[in-house]
Design a protein around this motif. Structure first.
Motif: not given
Length: 286
Positions: A233-244, A250-263
């Motif tokens: 099912a997850a592969i099908q989502q990617l086939k449908d172009g839904k690459d999230d 998203l946080y780096d290994q030190n816990g720093n936010e490198v990408l905010p929600a919605g981006k």
């Protein structure tokens, strides 16, 4: 090598590893009427273009499978700490964390430890690193070289593995749950047809499941049906172009936010990735 092919009158020449980029680039300048295709690079000319599969998508799916099956302490035998493998380690870990969350399995701060070969292939060192990770009680070995040696070492030690680049099970690694694969055939057909139809043009081709450019090997019999269903099912989502896969927060290994929600990371950020996400233990320095 590329000059010899050109002098032999080839119409189109493929360079199939990153290290081919610079020599191909030099030769392509001297033969403007020949088409040159380079795998995984970034240099182009009017007669030289690049191609690659979004293997990080298949890495993510392998991680998702590992998480769904409850593996919380993966040991990864990485190749080089440069963007392509780093992206794969991160994608695997994000998939693993998703699978663990869905399976309700408790885990520590780190779930995936990476040890670098600093080589694209080194069978002796691959075996040694895999054996070391097994000795340190990692519960699954993630192969990242195209050679199956780290998976074979895991099997010999009685620990499951996940292959990469080649179907590890086909090389005797019977413990491999599956392998993430690049599927070159569709692109080679496209490239030849582009040349024959006079539609060849410079581009940077980078496709994933939606173009059948990446895929998984067959599942091991030990992969439960419910896990298979969720993975497909997850592969099908990617086939449908839904690459999230690389979507915030998203946080780096030190816990720093490198990408905010919605981006989401764009392709430029993916192709230059030089950080490890939260959940990975290891360093980028050689």
């Amino acid at each position: 090598m590329f000059r010899e092919f050109a002098e032999d009158g080839c119409d189109i020449i493929f360079g199939t590893c990153f290290d081919h980029m610079d020599p191909m680039y030099r030769v392509a300048k001297d033969y403007p009427n020949i088409k040159f295709e380079h795998c995984s690079g970034y240099k182009t000319l009017p007669n030289m273009r690049t191609y690659m599969g979004r293997i990080y998508q298949a890495d993510y799916i392998c991680g998702y499978l590992a998480g769904l099956m409850g593996f919380t302490n993966v040991g990864t035998v990485g190749t080089h700490p440069i963007p392509e493998p780093v992206r794969g380690v991160n994608a695997f870990t994000l998939g693993q964390l998703r699978g663990l969350a869905e399976s309700g399995v408790k885990h520590g701060e780190t779930v995936n430890t990476v040890a670098w070969l600093n080589s694209w292939a080194d069978p002796v060192k691959e075996t040694t690193l895999a054996e070391t990770l097994v000795a340190r009680k990692h519960d699954l070995i993630r192969q990242m070289a195209d050679t199956p040696d780290s998976s074979l070492a895991a099997c010999a030690a009685g620990v499951p593995a996940l292959g990469y680049g080649t179907d590890a099970a086909s090389w005797g690694a019977e413990c491999a749950l599956t392998s993430s694969l690049l599927n070159w055939g569709p692109y080679y057909v496209k490239a030849i047809n582009d040349m024959l139809n006079d539609t060849w043009k410079v581009e940077r081709y980078w496709k994933g499941f939606e173009a059948d450019a990446v895929k998984l090997a067959d599942f091991n019999a030990k992969v439960p049906q419910d896990v298979r269903d969720k993975v497909m099912a997850a592969i099908q989502q990617l086939k449908d172009g839904k690459d999230d896969i690389f979507a915030g927060p998203l946080y780096d290994q030190n816990g720093n936010e490198v990408l905010p929600a919605g981006k989401k990371f764009d392709d430029g950020q993916l192709l230059s990735m030089q950080m490890l996400v939260k959940g990975v233990q290891g360093k980028l320095a050689k």
